[in-house]
Design an enzyme around this catalytic site. Structure first.
Site, PDB file in Angstrom:
ATOM      1  N   ARG A  53       0.808  -1.222   0.000  1.00 41.46           N
ATOM      2  CA  ARG A  53       0.000   0.000   0.000  1.00 41.46           C
ATOM      3  C   ARG A  53       0.838   1.267   0.000  1.00 41.46           C
ATOM      4  O   ARG A  53       0.596   2.194  -0.774  1.00 41.46           O
ATOM      5  CB  ARG A  53      -0.920   0.039   1.240  1.00 41.46           C
ATOM      6  CG  ARG A  53      -2.150  -0.783   1.123  1.00 41.46           C
ATOM      7  CD  ARG A  53      -2.576  -1.271   2.489  1.00 41.46           C
ATOM      8  NE  ARG A  53      -1.572  -2.199   2.985  1.00 41.46           N
ATOM      9  CZ  ARG A  53      -1.528  -3.486   2.647  1.00 41.46           C
ATOM     10  NH1 ARG A  53      -2.457  -3.995   1.900  1.00 41.46           N
ATOM     11  NH2 ARG A  53      -0.558  -4.284   3.087  1.00 41.46           N
ATOM     12  N   THR A  54       1.798   1.340   0.900  1.00 42.17           N
ATOM     13  CA  THR A  54       2.534   2.594   1.050  1.00 42.17           C
ATOM     14  C   THR A  54       3.296   2.916  -0.229  1.00 42.17           C
ATOM     15  O   THR A  54       3.222   4.023  -0.764  1.00 42.17           O
ATOM     16  CB  THR A  54       3.492   2.517   2.258  1.00 42.17           C
ATOM     17  OG1 THR A  54       2.725   2.149   3.396  1.00 42.17           O
ATOM     18  CG2 THR A  54       4.170   3.841   2.510  1.00 42.17           C
ATOM     19  N   LYS A  82      26.020  -4.525  -1.820  1.00 46.71           N
ATOM     20  CA  LYS A  82      27.497  -4.451  -1.864  1.00 46.71           C
ATOM     21  C   LYS A  82      28.060  -3.797  -0.613  1.00 46.71           C
ATOM     22  O   LYS A  82      29.251  -3.526  -0.533  1.00 46.71           O
ATOM     23  CB  LYS A  82      27.941  -3.643  -3.091  1.00 46.71           C
ATOM     24  CG  LYS A  82      27.476  -4.205  -4.411  1.00 46.71           C
ATOM     25  CD  LYS A  82      27.997  -3.326  -5.558  1.00 46.71           C
ATOM     26  CE  LYS A  82      27.385  -3.706  -6.880  1.00 46.71           C
ATOM     27  NZ  LYS A  82      27.657  -2.704  -7.921  1.00 46.71           N
ATOM     28  N   ARG A 103      11.543   3.627   3.533  1.00 55.90           N
ATOM     29  CA  ARG A 103      11.139   2.615   4.527  1.00 55.90           C
ATOM     30  C   ARG A 103      12.348   1.766   4.840  1.00 55.90           C
ATOM     31  O   ARG A 103      13.066   1.311   3.928  1.00 55.90           O
ATOM     32  CB  ARG A 103      10.013   1.726   3.998  1.00 55.90           C
ATOM     33  CG  ARG A 103       9.773   0.535   4.919  1.00 55.90           C
ATOM     34  CD  ARG A 103       8.529  -0.231   4.597  1.00 55.90           C
ATOM     35  NE  ARG A 103       7.342   0.551   4.905  1.00 55.90           N
ATOM     36  CZ  ARG A 103       6.096   0.090   4.792  1.00 55.90           C
ATOM     37  NH1 ARG A 103       5.895  -1.142   4.366  1.00 55.90           N
ATOM     38  NH2 ARG A 103       5.068   0.851   5.086  1.00 55.90           N
ATOM     39  N   HIS A 131       5.305   5.793  11.504  1.00 52.04           N
ATOM     40  CA  HIS A 131       4.796   5.678  10.130  1.00 52.04           C
ATOM     41  C   HIS A 131       3.806   6.841   9.944  1.00 52.04           C
ATOM     42  O   HIS A 131       2.599   6.644   9.878  1.00 52.04           O
ATOM     43  CB  HIS A 131       4.114   4.310   9.956  1.00 52.04           C
ATOM     44  CG  HIS A 131       3.819   3.917   8.549  1.00 52.04           C
ATOM     45  ND1 HIS A 131       3.904   4.788   7.475  1.00 52.04           N
ATOM     46  CD2 HIS A 131       3.418   2.719   8.026  1.00 52.04           C
ATOM     47  CE1 HIS A 131       3.576   4.129   6.370  1.00 52.04           C
ATOM     48  NE2 HIS A 131       3.286   2.880   6.675  1.00 52.04           N
TER      49      HIS A 131
HETATM   50  N1  ASP Z   1       1.477  -1.709   6.721  1.00 49.22           N
HETATM   51  C1  ASP Z   1       1.699  -1.271   8.086  1.00 49.22           C
HETATM   52  C2  ASP Z   1       3.170  -0.994   8.322  1.00 49.22           C
HETATM   53  O1  ASP Z   1       3.953  -0.993   7.406  1.00 49.22           O
HETATM   54  C3  ASP Z   1       1.111  -2.212   9.084  1.00 49.22           C
HETATM   55  C4  ASP Z   1       1.677  -3.596   9.139  1.00 49.22           C
HETATM   56  O2  ASP Z   1       2.613  -3.958   8.410  1.00 49.22           O
HETATM   57  O3  ASP Z   1       1.168  -4.366   9.960  1.00 49.22           O
HETATM   58  O4  ASP Z   1       3.542  -0.732   9.455  1.00 49.22           O
END
Ligand code: ASP
Length: 311
Positions: A53-54, A82, A103, A131
């Site tokens: 999703r993100t 590397k 991320r 987040h």
């Molecule tokens: N998608 C959310 C996160 O990246 C929640 C999860 O992974 O549970 O934190």
């Protein structure tokens, strides 16, 4: 909104949040109004951990603003393999992009990386830390389905490792929400988070429970989270709590008719699929809200309306 980078929801004031949510609502109502706004703009995506999703909603958001993305791709196929440091990677990619989305499994990584770059950097999840863009879309969904005023929310599941929980709880102190945290003892909110919440909201309404039943009838919103298996140092510890905090149709008898059920997704087994068809379920809508909310945030950061303080 006055930010150079968005690393944690602690940076966000109530006015910042309302600015993003109002902008997202405008974009949602008329996406074509911004379709060509950022035709020369490139967003760099650096995902060192899995994401659906993100990552896809940032990608969609940038393209719907007229821009494009460059994607570092998987860790396996990048120079990280590397031995390149995160500081070097972000310094290289800032030369290819006008903003970065990061991320990373390491808590604190986004803060560290933001200190090496001049373009806006957005934290898309740093380990069990924060987040903040998930929080913005969570707040948008709460505002659409319930209200941010006089909110009574229950947050259930993995409160220890769940970064979406930490970010949401901080942001909600701006709205004086009544926050109820439901989890097994081993997955309670970290004590430093509880301490911070009390610091941020005088007389904060923060209560911890080990069972949903006692609090469910009072809730406007129930925010369910996945047990973060990948963050457990010991698989046996995960097995002890796996499957413990679930919501099924039987629970709903005690809930308000207006209860909104949210989940940052992915879900494993926390919410019974039969709930998906009820008016309580807002989690797919919540995931879809990631696009207008991230469009709004990118617009504010890229237009320079995002920054004038020392955050
Ligand atoms: N998608 C959310 C996160 O990246 C929640 C999860 O992974 O549970 O934190």
């Amino acid at each position: 909104m006055h930010l150079d980078h968005l690393v944690t929801s602690k940076q966000l004031t109530r006015t910042d949040i309302e600015t993003v949510l109002d902008r997202a609502a405008e974009i949602d109502a008329d996406p074509s109004s911004v379709a060509d706004r950022y035709t020369d703009t490139v967003l760099g995506l650096l995902f060192f951990e899995p994401s659906t999703r993100t990552k896809m909603s940032f990608d969609t958001a940038m393209k719907r603003l007229g821009g494009d993305i460059v994607d570092m791709g998987s860790v396996e196929s990048s120079s990280v393999k590397k031995g390149e440091t995160l500081a070097d990677t972000v310094r290289v990619i800032e030369g290819y992009a006008d903003a970065l989305v990061l991320r990373h499994p390491q808590q604190g990584s986004a803060q560290m990386a933001s200190e090496f770059v001049d373009v806006p950097l957005v934290n898309a999840g740093d380990g069990a830390g924060h987040h903040p863009t998930q929080t913005l879309l969570d707040l948008y969904t709460i505002r659409e389905n319930a209200s941010l005023e006089d909110l009574t929310i229950g947050v259930m599941g993995d409160l220890k490792y769940g970064r979406t929980v930490h970010s949401l709880a901080h942001a909600l102190t701006n709205f004086d929400a009544d926050q109820h945290f439901i989890s097994p003892e081993s997955l309670q909110l970290p004590r430093e988070v509880v301490y911070d919440l009390h610091q941020e909201q005088e007389g904060a309404q923060i209560r911890e429970h080990d069972s949903l039943e006692e609090i469910l009838p009072e809730l406007d919103v129930l925010y369910v989270t996945r047990i973060q298996r990948e963050r457990f140092p010991d698989e046996n510890e995960y097995q002890k709590v796996a499957g413990e905090y679930q919501i099924g149709p039987d629970h709903l008898e005690a809930a308000s008719d207006d209860l909104t059920i949210m989940h940052p997704l992915p879900r494993v087994d926390e919410i019974a699929p039969s709930i998906d068809e009820t008016d309580h379920a807002a989690y797919f809508e919540q995931a879809h809200n990631g696009v207008p909310v991230r469009m709004a945030l990118l617009d504010l950061l890229l237009s320079g309306d995002g920054g004038d303080d020392d955050e």
